[in-house]
Design a protein around this motif. Structure first.
Motif, mmCIF file in Angstrom:
data_model
loop_
_atom_site.group_PDB
_atom_site.id
_atom_site.type_symbol
_atom_site.label_atom_id
_atom_site.label_comp_id
_atom_site.label_asym_id
_atom_site.label_seq_id
_atom_site.Cartn_x
_atom_site.Cartn_y
_atom_site.Cartn_z
ATOM 1 N N LYS A 175 0.811 -1.226 0.000
ATOM 2 C CA LYS A 175 0.000 0.000 0.000
ATOM 3 C C LYS A 175 0.840 1.270 0.000
ATOM 4 O O LYS A 175 0.539 2.219 -0.697
ATOM 5 N N HIS A 176 1.899 1.282 0.796
ATOM 6 C CA HIS A 176 2.660 2.517 0.974
ATOM 7 C C HIS A 176 3.565 2.845 -0.207
ATOM 8 O O HIS A 176 4.219 3.883 -0.205
ATOM 9 N N THR A 177 3.619 1.955 -1.233
ATOM 10 C CA THR A 177 4.374 2.297 -2.435
ATOM 11 C C THR A 177 3.518 3.065 -3.431
ATOM 12 O O THR A 177 4.019 3.482 -4.464
ATOM 13 N N ILE A 178 2.255 3.262 -3.115
ATOM 14 C CA ILE A 178 1.390 4.068 -3.970
ATOM 15 C C ILE A 178 1.659 5.532 -3.647
ATOM 16 O O ILE A 178 1.526 5.966 -2.512
ATOM 17 N N THR A 179 2.067 6.263 -4.682
ATOM 18 C CA THR A 179 2.479 7.643 -4.465
ATOM 19 C C THR A 179 1.398 8.654 -4.787
ATOM 20 O O THR A 179 1.426 9.761 -4.256
ATOM 21 N N GLN A 180 0.457 8.288 -5.662
ATOM 22 C CA GLN A 180 -0.539 9.266 -6.094
ATOM 23 C C GLN A 180 -1.809 8.546 -6.523
ATOM 24 O O GLN A 180 -1.763 7.476 -7.112
ATOM 25 N N VAL A 181 -2.938 9.171 -6.238
ATOM 26 C CA VAL A 181 -4.215 8.672 -6.716
ATOM 27 C C VAL A 181 -4.664 9.612 -7.825
ATOM 28 O O VAL A 181 -4.852 10.815 -7.594
ATOM 29 N N LEU A 182 -4.800 9.078 -9.055
ATOM 30 C CA LEU A 182 -5.168 9.918 -10.194
ATOM 31 C C LEU A 182 -6.670 10.151 -10.254
ATOM 32 O O LEU A 182 -7.117 11.288 -10.371
ATOM 33 N N ASN A 183 -7.443 9.070 -10.231
ATOM 34 C CA ASN A 183 -8.903 9.183 -10.298
ATOM 35 C C ASN A 183 -9.525 8.421 -9.141
ATOM 36 O O ASN A 183 -9.284 7.236 -8.974
ATOM 37 N N LYS A 184 -10.299 9.128 -8.340
ATOM 38 C CA LYS A 184 -11.006 8.482 -7.225
ATOM 39 C C LYS A 184 -12.368 8.027 -7.731
ATOM 40 O O LYS A 184 -13.013 8.716 -8.505
ATOM 41 N N THR A 185 -12.784 6.839 -7.280
ATOM 42 C CA THR A 185 -14.137 6.389 -7.595
ATOM 43 C C THR A 185 -15.080 6.922 -6.537
ATOM 44 O O THR A 185 -14.704 7.115 -5.389
ATOM 45 N N GLU A 186 -16.273 7.171 -6.939
ATOM 46 C CA GLU A 186 -17.282 7.661 -6.008
ATOM 47 C C GLU A 186 -17.825 6.490 -5.211
ATOM 48 O O GLU A 186 -17.989 5.386 -5.747
ATOM 49 N N PRO A 187 -18.105 6.686 -3.923
ATOM 50 C CA PRO A 187 -18.676 5.591 -3.138
ATOM 51 C C PRO A 187 -20.068 5.229 -3.644
ATOM 52 O O PRO A 187 -20.800 6.084 -4.161
ATOM 53 N N ALA A 188 -20.404 3.962 -3.521
ATOM 54 C CA ALA A 188 -21.706 3.498 -3.984
ATOM 55 C C ALA A 188 -22.809 4.111 -3.119
ATOM 56 O O ALA A 188 -22.689 4.233 -1.906
ATOM 57 N N ALA A 189 -23.878 4.500 -3.782
ATOM 58 C CA ALA A 189 -25.015 5.094 -3.042
ATOM 59 C C ALA A 189 -25.743 3.991 -2.300
ATOM 60 O O ALA A 189 -26.005 2.926 -2.831
ATOM 61 N N SER A 190 -26.071 4.252 -1.044
ATOM 62 C CA SER A 190 -26.753 3.217 -0.274
ATOM 63 C C SER A 190 -28.130 3.637 0.113
ATOM 64 O O SER A 190 -28.587 4.687 -0.002
#
Length: 110
Positions: A95-110
């Motif tokens: 996990k800690h080798t991830i340096t950047q998040v380009l596109n975040k997904t939206e959480p599912a609507a509940s």
């Protein structure tokens, strides 16, 4: 045999409390400057990275430390993330080798 006037003089008085503090003031100022210019920003950066890694979700597009752009396919609890780097090619990364998040997904609507 011969005593010169320079050797015959007595030693000066010991520095007082204010004079001793004035000698240590530059050292204290250096530590304060180091804290605000080096230590504090580094701690903030580490805190932001930790929050980013903890917020990873399936579907996020990320960049690893090796420069690989991948899509998160599974987040595991043991500090590993399974990412898809090409169609059907999945690898596990820490996990800690991830340096950047380009596109975040939206959480599912509940």
């Amino acid at each position: 045999m011969f005593v010169t006037p320079a050797f015959a003089q007595t030693a000066g008085a010991a520095p007082g409390g204010a004079a001793a503090f004035a000698q240590f003031l530059p050292i204290v100022l250096i530590f304060v400057i180091f804290y605000f210019l080096l230590i504090r920003p580094q701690q903030k950066k580490m805190k932001d990275h930790r929050a980013m890694v903890e917020a990873l979700r399936r579907g996020d597009q990320v960049v690893t430390a090796g420069g690989i752009v991948a899509k998160v396919s599974k987040v595991q609890d043991d500090g590993m993330v399974e990412v898809e780097i090409a169609d059907g090619v999945k690898v596990k990364v820490v996990k800690h080798t991830i340096t950047q998040v380009l596109n975040k997904t939206e959480p599912a609507a509940s």
